[in-house]
Write an enzyme that holds these catalytic residues in place. Sequence first.
Site, short mmCIF file in Angstrom:
data_model
loop_
_atom_site.label_atom_id
_atom_site.label_comp_id
_atom_site.label_asym_id
_atom_site.label_seq_id
_atom_site.Cartn_x
_atom_site.Cartn_y
_atom_site.Cartn_z
N GLN A 254 3.01 9.99 0.84
CA GLN A 254 4.31 9.31 0.93
C GLN A 254 5.18 9.58 -0.30
OE1 GLN A 254 2.45 5.29 2.13
NE2 GLN A 254 4.47 5.29 3.10
N HIS B 222 -4.18 1.58 7.78
CA HIS B 222 -2.81 2.13 7.80
C HIS B 222 -2.69 3.28 6.79
CE1 HIS B 222 1.76 1.47 7.90
NE2 HIS B 222 1.59 2.23 6.84
N GLU B 223 -3.23 3.06 5.58
CA GLU B 223 -3.10 4.09 4.53
C GLU B 223 -3.97 5.31 4.83
OE1 GLU B 223 -0.65 3.75 2.67
OE2 GLU B 223 -0.34 1.62 3.08
N GLY C 125 0.85 -1.19 0.00
CA GLY C 125 0.00 0.00 0.00
C GLY C 125 0.88 1.24 0.00
N CYS D 238 6.28 0.12 7.12
CA CYS D 238 5.86 1.26 6.32
C CYS D 238 6.99 1.66 5.38
CB CYS D 238 5.53 2.43 7.25
SG CYS D 238 4.99 3.91 6.38
N LEU D 239 6.64 1.94 4.11
CA LEU D 239 7.68 2.30 3.13
C LEU D 239 8.34 3.63 3.46
CD1 LEU D 239 6.02 1.13 -0.21
CD2 LEU D 239 7.59 -0.11 1.30
N HIS E 44 -2.23 7.55 7.10
CA HIS E 44 -1.26 8.42 6.42
C HIS E 44 -1.92 9.71 5.96
CE1 HIS E 44 2.57 6.38 6.12
NE2 HIS E 44 2.02 5.26 5.68
CO CO Z 1 2.89 3.39 5.63
#
Ligand code: CO
Length: 193
Positions: free
Chosen positions: A49, A133-134, A44, A91-92, A137
Amino acid sequence: MLKIVHYPHPILKRPSKPLRRVDDDLRSMVREMFDLMYKAKGIGLAANQVDLPLRLFVVNTEGNPEKGKELVFINPVISRPRGTAEAEEGCLSIPSVYGMVKRPKEVDIQAYDLQGNEISASLSGMMARVVQHELDHLDGTLFVERMSEAGKMTVDPELDEFRWEFQNLRSTGGIPSDAELAAKWEEWEAKYC
Ligand code: CO
């Protein structure tokens, strides 16, 4: 050319504004988001991000362009949280940091896709976790803020490294000043929000 920004880049703390229009440029940025996500081995990715202050995220729970389904969620709203489940998240924007996070086990989501079709679904399992989670963000919240106090203490030294790296990049001009970033976000918002 988009790239994934890391903690503590200030856009990760900034709530994203609802999207009001979709054009070819936006569609190609969404394509780029999927490609960056696959390259980084993620499932995701939220628009902030990649330093875009827009209320959308992409998901493919298989993390593979050949498998699974590519989903785009525009202006998502989550409702009817049910139950609780704990699982490890990463998380990226904070690569190689992992921790246990408790979240509602099931949720409903309502959103729009790139064609303007309404998405409405009742989610459980991995999909319920990823969209929560997204969506976090898009509201400026990272998973580490949802960990237990003990968990936060465990990851803090790792986050320190990211804070140090960020200061380093800032001081060498690798990351624009807060004022320059804000000016760019306002341009995106004027175009799409
Ligand atoms: Co993340």
